[in-house]
Write a protein that holds these residues in place. Structure first.
Motif, short mmCIF file in Angstrom:
data_model
loop_
_atom_site.label_atom_id
_atom_site.label_comp_id
_atom_site.label_asym_id
_atom_site.label_seq_id
_atom_site.Cartn_x
_atom_site.Cartn_y
_atom_site.Cartn_z
N THR A 19 0.83 -1.20 0.00
CA THR A 19 0.00 0.00 0.00
C THR A 19 0.86 1.24 0.00
OG1 THR A 19 -1.71 -1.16 1.22
CG2 THR A 19 -1.81 1.22 1.26
N SER A 55 -1.82 -8.21 -4.47
CA SER A 55 -3.03 -7.42 -4.63
C SER A 55 -2.73 -5.95 -4.36
CB SER A 55 -4.12 -7.88 -3.64
OG SER A 55 -4.47 -9.22 -3.86
N ALA A 57 -3.83 -2.83 -2.77
CA ALA A 57 -4.78 -2.67 -1.67
C ALA A 57 -5.37 -1.28 -1.56
CB ALA A 57 -4.10 -3.05 -0.35
N GLY A 58 -4.67 -0.23 -1.99
CA GLY A 58 -5.19 1.11 -1.80
C GLY A 58 -4.44 2.13 -2.63
N TYR A 116 -5.17 0.22 7.41
CA TYR A 116 -4.52 -0.95 6.81
C TYR A 116 -3.82 -1.78 7.87
CZ TYR A 116 -5.66 1.06 2.33
OH TYR A 116 -6.35 1.55 1.25
N GLU A 122 -10.30 -9.67 4.61
CA GLU A 122 -10.34 -9.02 3.30
C GLU A 122 -11.41 -7.94 3.26
OE1 GLU A 122 -9.98 -11.42 -0.24
OE2 GLU A 122 -9.39 -13.13 0.99
N ALA A 123 -12.52 -8.15 3.96
CA ALA A 123 -13.57 -7.12 4.02
C ALA A 123 -13.03 -5.86 4.70
CB ALA A 123 -14.79 -7.65 4.77
N ASP A 124 -12.26 -6.02 5.77
CA ASP A 124 -11.65 -4.86 6.42
C ASP A 124 -10.73 -4.13 5.46
OD1 ASP A 124 -12.89 -5.53 8.80
OD2 ASP A 124 -11.12 -6.53 9.65
N ASP A 126 -10.88 -4.05 2.21
CA ASP A 126 -11.66 -3.35 1.18
C ASP A 126 -12.18 -2.02 1.69
OD1 ASP A 126 -11.28 -5.34 -0.66
OD2 ASP A 126 -13.17 -6.38 -0.22
N GLN A 127 -12.46 -1.92 3.00
CA GLN A 127 -13.01 -0.70 3.58
C GLN A 127 -11.92 0.28 4.03
OE1 GLN A 127 -16.34 0.10 3.72
NE2 GLN A 127 -16.53 -1.73 2.45
N GLU A 129 -8.91 2.94 4.31
CA GLU A 129 -8.51 4.11 3.54
C GLU A 129 -7.30 4.77 4.20
OE1 GLU A 129 -11.59 6.46 1.14
OE2 GLU A 129 -12.46 6.33 3.15
#
Length: 488
Positions: A19, A55, A57-58, A116, A122-124, A126-127, A129
């Motif tokens: 990230t 992946s 991530a942000g 992060y 994974e849901a955390d 995705d949310q 920032e």
């Protein structure tokens, strides 16, 4: 990157590293032309893909103070370039190489990345920032913030500055309204910043008498005191070398206590400019002896390893001969009982090594070396020549069928900075070490250190691209996308 249903501590750290690396592409855009089936060094194995085995991530564009969704979208960019990213706990500190209208006067962005760090699923993730908390203003519009390092307690930043923005047409006429100029337009140096209050960084001290400036630096505490090791890069008037400052927190004074240079005379006929070029330094407490040890990249003088336990009396204990020693970093711990480090080229262009003797992997995008540093303290009275364990090159004309040259300019396909990270599987406890290698337009490359045969094996990469306005792109160096300066 995620293990089945939850993230362990080591996995969260891995996500964080990726990230933070994504911050480095925030203000750079542009796309290479399609290759129509022919080999294109700008889009080799990655056409239609942005990553492999990792992946993204942000993303935060550094456009303004606020979160990814409110202030960090691609259409709201930072106008100018981004350099180093350093992470301490829940905060990332992002150097801004240049800053012009519409985001004038910036020097460093301070970013909250705690979402992060706390992600467990994974849901955390995705949310999660990132949120920009503040910008520290550039104290001199004629200089670029070339490097950012953070103290071990997270309370101070140390910035290396150079009068480079003017060279690349990035000079602006104003700075942050709250920032008084502390140096002239033709000097650069070291700036200490108090970031105890992450929302309100303040200048603590400066040292700025360096003509071409300080290209890179590193902070390390030795004997209870703060020291800054700073690279005055180009040999301009007999003043290049690694300068050592003691930083006094009570007064902000940066007290010059030493300067170290390579003892050898540069052979100016053996290589193109810039010959001996004091470029970058990292310092660690040695994992075997505990001794403060500097890994100093000195371009065609190679990698220099120094005992800096007494910053006023430095001893060279190791050397790895190479061309274009741009960056080096030691592994954070012993790797299968061995002390190792990573060193890498910086490659300005595809034809830079024309006429250069003894160049490792010529006609390539530049090479990453795995170096055996085990012998540096066996006899501290001598300089140990360090052996090579393995090397890795992203693109090499000698190994690609039908390709005679890797054509690029403006450093666009070169390696840049890297970290060596210790990855621990939260389920089995198995330990592996990975090189997180920033590679400009090559993105982030992930190299496993295979201790079976001591080799570097690429296991994944990320080359995210975001559609920012063309007017926001960095001028002067290159405008490829991505343009990854460093992972952290």
């Amino acid at each position: 990157m995620a293990y089945s249903n939850s993230f362990g501590e080591a996995t969260r750290r891995t996500v964080l590293k990726a990230t933070a690396g994504a911050l480095g592409v925030a203000a750079v855009s542009g796309t290479a032309a399609a290759s129509d089936g022919e080999y294109d060094p700008y889009q080799p194995e990655t056409i239609g893909k942005s990553s492999d085995n990792v992946s993204n991530a942000g993303y935060h564009s550094m456009g303004a103070i606020g979160s990814e969704s409110t202030a960090g979208r691609p259409e709201n960019p930072h106008y100018g370039g981004i350099t180093e990213v350093r992470v301490h706990g829940d905060y990332a500190f992002v150097g801004l190489f240049s800053s012009r209208d519409e985001t004038d006067g910036r020097g460093v962005a301070i970013v909250d990345i705690s979402d992060y760090n706390r992600a467990e699923t994974e849901a955390d993730l995705d949310q999660a920032e990132m949120t920009v908390l503040s910008f520290f203003g550039n104290q001199n519009p004629g200089t670029a913030i070339m490097d950012v390092k953070v103290s071990a307690d997270g309370n101070y930043l140390f910035l290396g500055t150079q009068p480079i923005t003017a060279l690349f047409g990035e000079l602006t006429t104003s700075t942050d309204s709250d920032a008084d100029s502390t140096s002239g337009t033709n000097t650069g140096g070291v700036v200490a910043v108090d970031v105890t209050d992450k929302g309100n960084p303040t200048i603590a001290g400066t040292f700025d008498a360096f003509t071409t400036g300080i290209h890179n630096l590193f902070h390390h505490r030795i004997g209870g005191n703060d020291y800054v090791f700073a690279c005055k890069d180009i040999e301009y008037a007999g003043d290049a070398g690694m300068y050592v400052f003691e930083f006094h927190r009570d007064t902000g004074l940066l007290e010059l206590v030493n300067r170290w240079t390579v003892p050898e005379e540069p052979n100016t006929d053996a290589a193109p400019f810039p010959f001996f070029y004091c470029h970058d330094v990292e310092v660690q407490d040695d994992p075997k002896t505990g001794t403060p040890t500097a890994y100093l990249s000195y371009w065609d003088a190679g990698l220099q390893v120094l005992d800096v336990s007494d910053p006023t009396s430095i001893t060279r204990i190791g050397r790895f001969e190479m061309r274009q020693a741009h960056f080096a970093t030691p592994a954070p711990d012993l790797v299968d009982g061995k002390r190792v480090c990573i060193a890498s080229h910086e490659e300005p262009s595809g034809d830079y090594d024309d006429g250069m003797e003894e160049k490792s992997n010529p006609k390539s995008t530049g090479t990453v070396f795995l170096v055996d540093a085990d012998g540096i303290y066996e006899d501290p009275s001598v300089t140990t020549d360090l052996p090579l364990l393995d090397d890795w090159t992203w693109q090499n004309a000698t190994t690609i069928e039908g390709v005679d040259d890797i054509e690029f300019t403006d450093f666009a396909l070169s390696p840049h900075n890297s970290t060596v990270e210790k990855h621990v599987d939260p389920r089995s406890g198995a330990v592996e070490f990975y090189v997180h290698q920033a590679h400009y337009h090559g993105g982030l490359r992930y190299l496993n250190i295979d201790t079976g045969d001591w080799s570097l094996v690429e296991t994944g990469w990320s080359r995210p691209q975001y559609d920012v306005p063309e007017a926001s792109m960095m001028e002067g160096l290159n405008a490829t996308s991505p343009n990854i300066w460093g992972p952290m």
